[in-house]
Design a protein around this motif. Structure first.
Motif, PDB file in Angstrom:
ATOM      1  N   ARG A 170       0.834  -1.196   0.000  1.00 53.92           N
ATOM      2  CA  ARG A 170       0.000   0.000   0.000  1.00 53.92           C
ATOM      3  C   ARG A 170       0.875   1.254   0.000  1.00 53.92           C
ATOM      4  NH1 ARG A 170      -4.541  -1.668   4.575  1.00 53.92           N
ATOM      5  NH2 ARG A 170      -5.885  -2.865   3.177  1.00 53.92           N
ATOM      6  N   ARG A 171       0.292   2.340  -0.519  1.00 54.49           N
ATOM      7  CA  ARG A 171       1.009   3.619  -0.526  1.00 54.49           C
ATOM      8  C   ARG A 171       0.130   4.689   0.122  1.00 54.49           C
ATOM      9  NH1 ARG A 171       3.632   4.121  -6.592  1.00 54.49           N
ATOM     10  NH2 ARG A 171       1.446   4.200  -7.240  1.00 54.49           N
ATOM     11  N   ARG A 172       0.774   5.660   0.756  1.00 54.09           N
ATOM     12  CA  ARG A 172       0.054   6.757   1.410  1.00 54.09           C
ATOM     13  C   ARG A 172       0.032   7.975   0.478  1.00 54.09           C
ATOM     14  NH1 ARG A 172       2.963   7.952   6.841  1.00 54.09           N
ATOM     15  NH2 ARG A 172       4.773   7.775   5.451  1.00 54.09           N
ATOM     16  N   CYS A 173      -0.710   7.820  -0.609  1.00 55.20           N
ATOM     17  CA  CYS A 173      -0.823   8.922  -1.566  1.00 55.20           C
ATOM     18  C   CYS A 173      -2.187   8.824  -2.250  1.00 55.20           C
ATOM     19  CB  CYS A 173       0.310   8.887  -2.580  1.00 55.20           C
ATOM     20  SG  CYS A 173       0.480   7.337  -3.496  1.00 55.20           S
ATOM     21  N   PHE A 174      -2.525   9.850  -3.019  1.00 61.50           N
ATOM     22  CA  PHE A 174      -3.839   9.937  -3.656  1.00 61.50           C
ATOM     23  C   PHE A 174      -3.732   9.519  -5.119  1.00 61.50           C
ATOM     24  CE2 PHE A 174      -3.638  13.201  -0.346  1.00 61.50           C
ATOM     25  CZ  PHE A 174      -4.684  12.785   0.478  1.00 61.50           C
ATOM     26  N   SER A 175      -4.549   8.521  -5.506  1.00 55.02           N
ATOM     27  CA  SER A 175      -4.493   8.043  -6.883  1.00 55.02           C
ATOM     28  C   SER A 175      -5.038   9.099  -7.831  1.00 55.02           C
ATOM     29  CB  SER A 175      -5.298   6.751  -7.029  1.00 55.02           C
ATOM     30  OG  SER A 175      -6.658   6.987  -6.711  1.00 55.02           O
ATOM     31  N   LYS A 176      -4.468   9.126  -9.020  1.00 53.55           N
ATOM     32  CA  LYS A 176      -4.911  10.084 -10.032  1.00 53.55           C
ATOM     33  C   LYS A 176      -6.292   9.685 -10.548  1.00 53.55           C
ATOM     34  CE  LYS A 176      -2.340  12.171 -12.866  1.00 53.55           C
ATOM     35  NZ  LYS A 176      -1.474  12.590 -13.996  1.00 53.55           N
ATOM     36  N   THR A 177      -7.075  10.654 -10.916  1.00 55.63           N
ATOM     37  CA  THR A 177      -8.397  10.413 -11.494  1.00 55.63           C
ATOM     38  C   THR A 177      -8.451  11.080 -12.863  1.00 55.63           C
ATOM     39  OG1 THR A 177      -9.260  12.391 -10.383  1.00 55.63           O
ATOM     40  CG2 THR A 177      -9.534  10.273  -9.258  1.00 55.63           C
ATOM     41  N   PRO A 178      -9.350  10.617 -13.726  1.00 52.90           N
ATOM     42  CA  PRO A 178      -9.481  11.250 -15.047  1.00 52.90           C
ATOM     43  C   PRO A 178      -9.753  12.741 -14.910  1.00 52.90           C
ATOM     44  CG  PRO A 178     -10.702   9.192 -14.977  1.00 52.90           C
ATOM     45  CD  PRO A 178     -10.255   9.464 -13.582  1.00 52.90           C
ATOM     46  N   PRO A 179      -9.230  13.544 -15.832  1.00 58.35           N
ATOM     47  CA  PRO A 179      -9.363  15.009 -15.707  1.00 58.35           C
ATOM     48  C   PRO A 179     -10.801  15.500 -15.791  1.00 58.35           C
ATOM     49  CG  PRO A 179      -8.417  14.409 -17.838  1.00 58.35           C
ATOM     50  CD  PRO A 179      -8.437  13.162 -17.016  1.00 58.35           C
ATOM     51  N   LYS A 180     -11.635  14.818 -16.594  1.00 54.96           N
ATOM     52  CA  LYS A 180     -13.026  15.251 -16.741  1.00 54.96           C
ATOM     53  C   LYS A 180     -13.953  14.039 -16.585  1.00 54.96           C
ATOM     54  CE  LYS A 180     -11.887  19.053 -19.895  1.00 54.96           C
ATOM     55  NZ  LYS A 180     -12.113  19.623 -21.258  1.00 54.96           N
ATOM     56  N   PRO A 181     -14.134  13.588 -15.339  1.00 61.19           N
ATOM     57  CA  PRO A 181     -14.977  12.404 -15.139  1.00 61.19           C
ATOM     58  C   PRO A 181     -16.421  12.673 -15.546  1.00 61.19           C
ATOM     59  CG  PRO A 181     -14.482  13.455 -13.044  1.00 61.19           C
ATOM     60  CD  PRO A 181     -13.632  14.136 -14.076  1.00 61.19           C
ATOM     61  N   THR A 182     -17.063  11.631 -16.054  1.00 57.82           N
ATOM     62  CA  THR A 182     -18.441  11.773 -16.507  1.00 57.82           C
ATOM     63  C   THR A 182     -19.368  11.943 -15.319  1.00 57.82           C
ATOM     64  OG1 THR A 182     -20.212  10.713 -17.762  1.00 57.82           O
ATOM     65  CG2 THR A 182     -18.771   9.270 -16.505  1.00 57.82           C
ATOM     66  N   SER A 183     -20.441  12.682 -15.527  1.00 53.93           N
ATOM     67  CA  SER A 183     -21.417  12.907 -14.455  1.00 53.93           C
ATOM     68  C   SER A 183     -22.392  11.757 -14.327  1.00 53.93           C
ATOM     69  CB  SER A 183     -22.180  14.211 -14.716  1.00 53.93           C
ATOM     70  OG  SER A 183     -22.834  14.160 -15.986  1.00 53.93           O
ATOM     71  N   SER A 184     -22.464  10.890 -15.344  1.00 57.19           N
ATOM     72  CA  SER A 184     -23.381   9.751 -15.291  1.00 57.19           C
ATOM     73  C   SER A 184     -22.716   8.537 -15.940  1.00 57.19           C
ATOM     74  CB  SER A 184     -24.695  10.073 -16.008  1.00 57.19           C
ATOM     75  OG  SER A 184     -24.473  10.343 -17.372  1.00 57.19           O
ATOM     76  N   LEU A 185     -22.855   7.409 -15.303  1.00 56.39           N
ATOM     77  CA  LEU A 185     -22.313   6.158 -15.818  1.00 56.39           C
ATOM     78  C   LEU A 185     -23.462   5.262 -16.264  1.00 56.39           C
ATOM     79  CD1 LEU A 185     -19.569   5.500 -13.124  1.00 56.39           C
ATOM     80  CD2 LEU A 185     -19.167   6.009 -15.529  1.00 56.39           C
ATOM     81  N   PRO A 186     -23.251   4.421 -17.280  1.00 52.91           N
ATOM     82  CA  PRO A 186     -24.342   3.577 -17.782  1.00 52.91           C
ATOM     83  C   PRO A 186     -24.780   2.537 -16.748  1.00 52.91           C
ATOM     84  CG  PRO A 186     -22.248   2.969 -18.804  1.00 52.91           C
ATOM     85  CD  PRO A 186     -21.996   4.225 -18.045  1.00 52.91           C
ATOM     86  N   LEU A 187     -26.074   2.356 -16.633  1.00 57.60           N
ATOM     87  CA  LEU A 187     -26.619   1.310 -15.769  1.00 57.60           C
ATOM     88  C   LEU A 187     -26.741  -0.009 -16.523  1.00 57.60           C
ATOM     89  CD1 LEU A 187     -29.393   3.358 -13.898  1.00 57.60           C
ATOM     90  CD2 LEU A 187     -27.103   2.739 -13.083  1.00 57.60           C
ATOM     91  N   ASN A 188     -26.885   0.095 -17.844  1.00 56.96           N
ATOM     92  CA  ASN A 188     -26.966  -1.101 -18.679  1.00 56.96           C
ATOM     93  C   ASN A 188     -25.539  -1.580 -18.980  1.00 56.96           C
ATOM     94  OD1 ASN A 188     -27.332  -3.039 -20.640  1.00 56.96           O
ATOM     95  ND2 ASN A 188     -28.668  -1.792 -21.936  1.00 56.96           N
ATOM     96  N   PRO A 189     -25.210  -2.849 -18.680  1.00 55.56           N
ATOM     97  CA  PRO A 189     -23.853  -3.338 -18.954  1.00 55.56           C
ATOM     98  C   PRO A 189     -23.542  -3.488 -20.441  1.00 55.56           C
ATOM     99  CG  PRO A 189     -25.230  -5.115 -18.112  1.00 55.56           C
ATOM    100  CD  PRO A 189     -26.033  -3.862 -17.991  1.00 55.56           C
ATOM    101  N   PHE A 190     -24.538  -3.236 -21.300  1.00 58.00           N
ATOM    102  CA  PHE A 190     -24.305  -3.216 -22.749  1.00 58.00           C
ATOM    103  C   PHE A 190     -24.700  -1.843 -23.297  1.00 58.00           C
ATOM    104  CE2 PHE A 190     -24.606  -7.738 -21.916  1.00 58.00           C
ATOM    105  CZ  PHE A 190     -23.553  -8.243 -22.660  1.00 58.00           C
TER     106      PHE A 190
END
Length: 370
Positions: free
Chosen positions: A130-150
């Motif tokens: 483990r590391r004591r640091c903050f993982s990088k996140t995408p610069p512009k994360p989407t506000s909604s993720l798909p509920l349908n797995p397809f």
């Protein structure tokens, strides 16, 4: 003067006596018969364990002393983590990579070093410290993720594309349709064109006819998670998908579909408890290129996590025809599972024709009790 001469005379006598006694002892040693062999002494197991612990501690201290000049180059958090949690033994075989991985500034943003992580994992260093640091996140994360797995398209904003040649899922769809064409992969898991095919609905019928309930499972080498997606939407079955980000963001693709990716290599112990899974499926990532010891340990770990009556599903496992008969079938046979399905056919692509390879699709049921 007389006293000194007398004292010297006594010293001379003492030396002579000592030499005579030494000669007598040596002569008696050469003439004495060989001693009888020693009677073996039984050492309790708990004492042996203590002795081994002491020996390991001494070796560790000796190594630490000899490496004292290099201690200053070891990242502080690597030393700290080793004191609070074990580090996989294979990590110590790659000290340079491990030090690079743990060389960061605590309480700041973690280095974006996924290539380094994958290299350590594939070399057996797993789980990573483990590391004591903050993982990088995408610069512009989407506000909604798909509920349908397809979904019609996976969201590009859920991935950091820096390390990949493709910079979008559309690019991956064009360059790697086998994994990233979700609809085509879905069709291949639902159709029956040859004995090698086992549609998902057919498998569920086999399980139902045997009064087996399928609720939980693992898909080993499941790519982008299409099998898990089908089991979720049609049968409400929870499948975990093991995958690695080799040249593409497989884990992010699985997660974007609302599924659970397990970032573990094939040689790693499956991170679930004993006897809890109803199904373990091995996709095309499990094949003859895996070293035999790794594959054998994997099969027995599958046995560990399967409940009594659970299923092992090998989907198009390929190997040379001779190896299947002489190596893999006996290895699988040692599990003592019931053969529900066992279909073999020639692998007809250029590599298969050149190497005399065959496909195997098999469904095997673990004994209810042992």
């Amino acid at each position: 003067m007389a006293f000194a001469m007398g004292f010297n005379f006594l010293l001379l006598l003492a030396m002579a006596a000592t030499n005579i006694l030494s000669l007598y002892h040596l002569s008696s040693t050469f003439q004495s018969p060989k001693p009888s062999p020693p009677v073996p002494i039984h050492i309790p197991q708990h004492l042996l364990r203590h002795l081994n612990d002491i020996r390991a501690t001494i070796n560790h201290l000796t190594a630490s002393t000899s490496d004292s000049k290099r201690t200053s180059s070891v990242p502080h958090d690597l030393i700290l983590h080793s004191q609070v949690a074990p580090i996989a033994s294979s990590c110590h075989r790659h000290p340079y990579l491990l030090r690079r991985y743990m060389n960061y500034t605590p309480f700041s943003t973690c280095p974006y070093d996924l290539d380094l992580q994958e290299t350590l994992i594939l070399n057996g260093c797993h789980p990573l410290p483990r590391r004591r640091c903050f993982s990088k996140t995408p610069p512009k994360p989407t506000s909604s993720l798909p509920l349908n797995p397809f979904p019609t398209a996976l969201p590009d904003s859920s991935v950091i594309w820096t390390r990949y040649s493709c910079k979008s899922f559309a690019c991956l769809l064009q360059n790697n349709p086998i994994d990233f064409d979700l609809n085509a992969r879905r069709s291949s898991l639902l159709k029956y064109a040859s004995e090698l095919d086992l549609p998902v609905n057919r498998f569920m019928q086999l399980a139902k006819s045997a009064n087996s309930v399928i609720r939980l499972g693992i898909d080993i080498g499941g790519g982008t998670g299409t099998f898990a997606a089908l089991m979720k939407i049609f049968y409400n079955v929870t499948m975990l998908t093991t995958t690695l980000n080799v040249n593409a963001p497989y884990s992010e693709a699985v997660a974007a579909r609302g599924l659970v990716p397990l970032h573990v290599p094939l040689q790693q112990r499956l991170p679930v408890f004993d006897g809890t899974m109803d199904l373990v499926r091995c996709g095309r990532a499990v094949n003859r290129w895996i070293p035999l010891p790794v594959m054998e340990f994997m099969f027995y770990d599958v046995d560990r996590v399967l409940r009594g009556g659970g299923y092992l599903w090998l989907d198009r496992f390929f190997s040379k025809a001779m190896d299947l008969e002489e190596v893999y079938e006996p290895m699988i046979g040692k599990l003592g599972y019931k053969k529900v399905k066992w279909a073999v056919a020639n692998k007809t692509d250029p590599s298969g024709l050149k190497n005399g390879e065959v496909y195997l699709t098999a469904v095997l049921q673990k004994p209810v009790s042992r």
